[in-house]
Design a protein around this motif. Structure first.
Motif, mmCIF file in Angstrom:
data_model
loop_
_atom_site.group_PDB
_atom_site.id
_atom_site.type_symbol
_atom_site.label_atom_id
_atom_site.label_comp_id
_atom_site.label_asym_id
_atom_site.label_seq_id
_atom_site.Cartn_x
_atom_site.Cartn_y
_atom_site.Cartn_z
ATOM 1 N N GLN A 147 0.742 -1.230 0.214
ATOM 2 C CA GLN A 147 0.024 0.005 -0.038
ATOM 3 C C GLN A 147 0.745 1.264 0.024
ATOM 4 O OE1 GLN A 147 -3.993 0.623 2.099
ATOM 5 N NE2 GLN A 147 -2.731 1.464 3.756
ATOM 6 N N GLN A 148 1.815 1.328 0.699
ATOM 7 C CA GLN A 148 2.613 2.466 0.897
ATOM 8 C C GLN A 148 3.271 3.012 -0.479
ATOM 9 O OE1 GLN A 148 5.431 3.234 4.147
ATOM 10 N NE2 GLN A 148 6.931 3.719 2.817
ATOM 11 N N ALA A 149 3.708 2.037 -1.258
ATOM 12 C CA ALA A 149 4.263 2.382 -2.470
ATOM 13 C C ALA A 149 3.429 3.035 -3.318
ATOM 14 C CB ALA A 149 4.732 1.047 -2.980
ATOM 15 N N TRP A 150 1.906 2.417 -3.488
ATOM 16 C CA TRP A 150 0.983 3.120 -4.284
ATOM 17 C C TRP A 150 0.694 4.626 -3.956
ATOM 18 C CZ3 TRP A 150 0.660 0.788 -8.461
ATOM 19 C CH2 TRP A 150 0.611 -0.468 -8.572
ATOM 20 N N LEU A 151 0.618 4.972 -2.562
ATOM 21 C CA LEU A 151 0.553 6.121 -1.832
ATOM 22 C C LEU A 151 1.752 7.074 -2.363
ATOM 23 C CD1 LEU A 151 -1.177 5.402 1.328
ATOM 24 C CD2 LEU A 151 -2.143 5.729 -0.915
ATOM 25 N N GLN A 152 2.769 6.522 -2.428
ATOM 26 C CA GLN A 152 4.192 7.538 -2.260
ATOM 27 C C GLN A 152 4.794 7.451 -3.711
ATOM 28 O OE1 GLN A 152 6.480 6.609 1.105
ATOM 29 N NE2 GLN A 152 4.846 7.235 2.492
ATOM 30 N N HIS A 153 4.496 6.945 -4.698
ATOM 31 C CA HIS A 153 5.308 6.922 -6.055
ATOM 32 C C HIS A 153 5.686 8.440 -6.435
ATOM 33 C CE1 HIS A 153 1.898 7.443 -8.837
ATOM 34 N NE2 HIS A 153 0.996 6.737 -7.843
ATOM 35 N N TYR A 154 4.719 9.261 -6.329
ATOM 36 C CA TYR A 154 4.952 10.371 -6.788
ATOM 37 C C TYR A 154 6.387 11.118 -6.229
ATOM 38 C CZ TYR A 154 -0.132 10.204 -7.640
ATOM 39 O OH TYR A 154 -1.168 9.726 -8.168
ATOM 40 N N PHE A 155 6.717 10.861 -5.143
ATOM 41 C CA PHE A 155 7.738 11.652 -4.279
ATOM 42 C C PHE A 155 8.914 10.862 -3.705
ATOM 43 C CE2 PHE A 155 4.056 11.537 -1.515
ATOM 44 C CZ PHE A 155 4.427 11.100 -0.506
ATOM 45 N N ASN A 156 8.611 9.799 -3.523
ATOM 46 C CA ASN A 156 9.494 8.738 -2.537
ATOM 47 C C ASN A 156 10.100 8.024 -3.473
ATOM 48 O OD1 ASN A 156 10.237 6.310 -1.114
ATOM 49 N ND2 ASN A 156 9.148 7.598 0.643
ATOM 50 N N THR A 157 11.667 8.096 -3.526
ATOM 51 C CA THR A 157 12.612 7.344 -4.341
ATOM 52 C C THR A 157 12.375 5.794 -3.966
ATOM 53 O OG1 THR A 157 14.319 8.038 -3.016
ATOM 54 C CG2 THR A 157 13.914 9.192 -4.994
ATOM 55 N N TYR A 158 12.187 5.456 -2.628
ATOM 56 C CA TYR A 158 12.202 4.340 -1.827
ATOM 57 C C TYR A 158 10.875 3.531 -2.763
ATOM 58 C CZ TYR A 158 11.874 0.008 0.646
ATOM 59 O OH TYR A 158 11.842 -1.255 1.209
ATOM 60 N N SER A 159 9.708 4.112 -2.598
ATOM 61 C CA SER A 159 8.607 3.611 -3.133
ATOM 62 C C SER A 159 8.706 3.333 -4.796
ATOM 63 C CB SER A 159 7.343 4.550 -2.974
ATOM 64 O OG SER A 159 7.039 4.424 -1.360
ATOM 65 N N CYS A 160 9.328 4.140 -5.360
ATOM 66 C CA CYS A 160 9.654 4.201 -6.941
ATOM 67 C C CYS A 160 10.604 3.040 -7.218
ATOM 68 C CB CYS A 160 10.376 5.291 -7.422
ATOM 69 S SG CYS A 160 8.854 6.732 -7.652
ATOM 70 N N GLU A 161 11.558 2.773 -6.277
ATOM 71 C CA GLU A 161 12.535 1.703 -6.499
ATOM 72 C C GLU A 161 11.638 0.241 -6.391
ATOM 73 O OE1 GLU A 161 15.670 -0.682 -4.011
ATOM 74 O OE2 GLU A 161 15.710 1.638 -3.523
ATOM 75 N N ILE A 162 10.559 0.521 -5.584
ATOM 76 C CA ILE A 162 9.948 -0.951 -5.391
ATOM 77 C C ILE A 162 9.127 -1.088 -6.692
ATOM 78 C CG2 ILE A 162 7.983 -2.058 -4.409
ATOM 79 C CD1 ILE A 162 8.689 -0.475 -1.794
ATOM 80 N N MET A 163 8.687 -0.120 -7.297
ATOM 81 C CA MET A 163 7.874 -0.229 -8.624
ATOM 82 C C MET A 163 8.782 -0.544 -9.721
ATOM 83 S SD MET A 163 4.649 0.414 -7.604
ATOM 84 C CE MET A 163 3.592 1.463 -6.794
ATOM 85 N N PHE A 164 9.918 0.049 -9.792
ATOM 86 C CA PHE A 164 10.787 -0.337 -11.006
ATOM 87 C C PHE A 164 11.452 -1.802 -10.725
ATOM 88 C CE2 PHE A 164 10.132 4.178 -11.715
ATOM 89 C CZ PHE A 164 10.075 4.202 -13.083
ATOM 90 N N HIS A 165 11.825 -1.966 -9.495
ATOM 91 C CA HIS A 165 12.194 -3.230 -9.408
ATOM 92 C C HIS A 165 11.169 -4.554 -9.918
ATOM 93 C CE1 HIS A 165 14.414 -6.380 -6.506
ATOM 94 N NE2 HIS A 165 13.056 -6.965 -6.955
ATOM 95 N N GLU A 166 10.137 -4.431 -9.684
ATOM 96 C CA GLU A 166 8.932 -5.349 -9.968
ATOM 97 C C GLU A 166 8.701 -5.184 -11.697
ATOM 98 O OE1 GLU A 166 8.649 -7.570 -8.177
ATOM 99 O OE2 GLU A 166 9.284 -6.481 -6.415
#
Length: 619
Positions: free
Chosen positions: A548-567
């Motif tokens: 859930q946190q990654a879906w909420l923070q993909h706009y500004f959080n590089t860690y959340s974005c890292e999860i998205m691009f990892h997958e």
């Protein structure tokens, strides 16, 4: 004749007063009778549906006068109007026959220039108005004339006075009301109304009312235009006998091409009569009445009460069914013709889109694309349905080359083979059109249950909810826009030496290969990852998910974005030995580029969805 009887005891009060009566102190609420009490009632308009109903005669101002059989005002009276009780109380009457004259005012008489005069006889002018008016009246004026008698009965205990009323004291308006309304043949023309006004032309009216209720005097109206955009009811003084109320109703609308259309319609009202409602209903005949183009102004769209998709109340059986909820990021605005002859527009977007023109080529009608619908605004996640006008009747539509084409009344089956094109002057549409390599996105529960408070986790998955689905739309619109950004291509080429595949750092991958893999057409079933097992992202093949946190923070959080691009790296076929998962592509280049360039993305802010404040998030 039915008698209404008021019995009271009094002592005579001798005061030098005519109809300019004195005010009393606060009325006695103890129940003791100390004068004649007249209850006031106000009637509805004579032609009103509820005309049989009487209301209590409560007014902002009341003037009253008691006259004898000759019409002369009775002197030596004291009286007062009790607004709370809607009553007039009078002392000082002797035995005899009288008439109670009452003038009631609701509103600000001063705004109308009205003047109330003291009278000594019923034949005198009691209230007067200016001889020239520039606007309708702002106050309502009521009048009544009620006969009554006072009879004195003697007894050993003293005299008892009895007031005999032949009827209730019922007030009727001395002004009339005129209701102006517009009747449209085409609801879309009505919704496109910019302004409507009433221009009052010839208007000769009565300027005075005497104590006995006679209309007198003569004035002339020289009105400013009256705004009729939202409909209008106005109060007018009665017209002079034989005079009419004439003028024009002016209407200005706009069409979907941005052109204003003005029309004027004359009206001729035979008269304005006291306490009556006159109606001026204007049928607006308009050149767009036969338009075959759906014109959805904000007002027209709101009136349709159209549905929205991916809302918090949407059942899981709907939003996880690919037959009902699936889209390609290169075509988030879906347009189709239904078997029922409807235009169906569905929008997978967290943002509204303005100025949307939909053209269609209908083989049964013409070889050119024709303007079939225009939206002032297509709302975020819209799910619009409406019948094409030409399913109901024949009409005219503008072609792509500017010709006007007659579309006959069609059956829904005649729409077979229809093709659509979409245009918009909105800058947001330009960004959506820049998505050349779309990915197809659907939503999956992967065994989870969103109806349970904990998401019904099954293995590494929990039930995705609409609040997450909307963020899925935002992320993948941005991602597929990003892959064709020149700046994105440049960063890949500038860091080509840091791109390596499943064989490790020596397994070099070219920027061209990565771009080809990112731009490859793909279909993903997106879900919500359950983080209880220590897993926060899953991806590979057609599977994609994040917690859930990654879906909420993909706009500004590089860690959340890292999860998205990892997958996404896994989706592209790379393992953990590559730079696309635990390496520079996912952990440095892509995640930082996405965050740093969010202002250039189609969904450039979390404020469109404001998901972090949504009460349907998992706790």
């Amino acid at each position: 004749m039915k008698r209404i009887v008021t019995v009271f005891l009094w002592s005579l009060l001798l005061t030098a007063a005519s109809c300019a009566h004195e005010a009393w102190p606060e009325p006695d609420r103890s129940g003791a009778s100390s004068g004649a009490v007249f209850s006031l009632y106000s009637a509805e308009y004579d032609d009103a549906v509820s005309r049989a109903t009487l209301g209590e005669g409560r007014y902002d101002r009341v003037e009253f006068c008691i006259v004898d059989a000759s019409g002369a005002a009775v002197p030596n009276l004291k009286g007062a109007y009790d607004a709370d009780a809607a009553q007039i109380r009078v002392e000082g009457l002797h035995e005899g026959d009288y008439r109670l004259l009452v003038l009631g005012i609701r509103g600000d008489a001063a705004a109308d220039g009205a003047t109330v005069h003291a009278i000594s006889h019923a034949g005198e002018e009691w209230i007067t108005f200016p001889e020239e008016l520039r606007k309708p009246l702002e106050a309502e004026y009521f009048y009544s004339q009620t006969p009554f008698s006072v009879v004195v009965h003697g007894s050993a205990d003293g005299n008892t006075e009895e007031v005999l009323l032949a009827e209730q004291v019922v007030q009727h308006r001395i002004v009339g009301r005129v209701d102006f309304s517009l009747s449209f043949r085409n609801a879309q023309v009505e919704a496109a109304l910019r302004e409507a006004s009433v221009e009052v032309g010839e208007y000769r009216f009565r300027t005075a009312v005497t104590g006995d209720g006679t209309l007198a005097g003569e004035g002339f109206g020289n009105f400013d235009a009256l705004d009729l955009s939202q409909g209008g009811s106005w109060l007018f003084l009665p017209t002079v006998d034989g005079a009419a109320l004439r003028g024009e109703v002016a209407v200005r609308t706009r069409n979907y091409l941005g052109t204003d259309v003005s029309r004027s319609f004359a009206f001729d009202l035979h008269s304005v009569e006291p306490n009556r409602i006159a109606e001026v209903r204007t049928e607006v005949v308009h050149p767009d009445d036969t338009s075959a183009t759906l014109f959805l102004t904000e007002k027209a769209y709101a009136a349709g009460n159209h549905a929205l998709i991916l809302q918090d109340s949407e059942p899981k059986e709907v939003y996880t069914d690919p037959a009902q909820r699936k889209f390609n990021t290169a075509a988030p605005l879906q347009v189709a013709a239904t078997d029922a002859g409807e235009l169906h527009v569905r929008f997978y977007s967290p943002r509204d889109l303005g100025q949307v023109l939909i053209r269609a080529r209908i083989p049964a009608v013409d070889t050119e694309f024709l303007d079939v619908a225009y939206f002032d605004r297509v709302p975020a996640f819209a799910d619009f349905r409406a019948r094409f006008p030409f399913i109901e009747r024949e009409g005219m539509a503008r072609s792509e080359s500017g010709r006007w084409v007659r579309i006959p009344r069609l059956e829904a089956a005649a729409l077979d083979g229809i093709e659509f094109r979409i245009e918009s002057a909105d800058a947001y549409w330009e960004k959506l059109c820049a998505i050349k390599h779309g990915w197809t996105i659907a939503f999956s529960l992967y065994g989870g249950d969103p109806d349970r408070a904990d998401g019904g986790p099954v293995g590494n998955w929990m039930g995705i909810r609409p609040v997450h689905c909307r963020e899925v739309v935002a992320l993948f619109l941005n991602f597929t826009y990003m892959i064709d950004m020149p700046e994105h291509e440049e960063i890949l080429r500038a860091n080509e030496d840091r791109l390596y595949g499943n064989g490790g750092v020596n397994d070099k991958v070219t920027a061209e290969t990565v771009l080809r893999q990112m731009r490859q057409s793909r279909t993903l079933n997106v879900g919500l990852v359950y983080p209880g097992n220590g897993v926060i992202g899953l991806g590979g093949g057609s599977t994609f998910g994040a917690y859930q946190q990654a879906w909420l923070q993909h706009y500004f959080n590089t860690y959340s974005c890292e999860i998205m691009f990892h997958e996404l790296g896994h989706v592209m076929g790379y393992n953990h030995s590559s730079s696309f998962t635990y390496g520079p592509w996912a952990q440095e280049l892509m995640n930082r580029f996405y965050v740093e360039h969010i202002s250039q993305m189609p969904i450039d802010s979390p404020s469109y969805l404001n998901s972090s404040k949504n009460p349907n998030l998992y706790k």
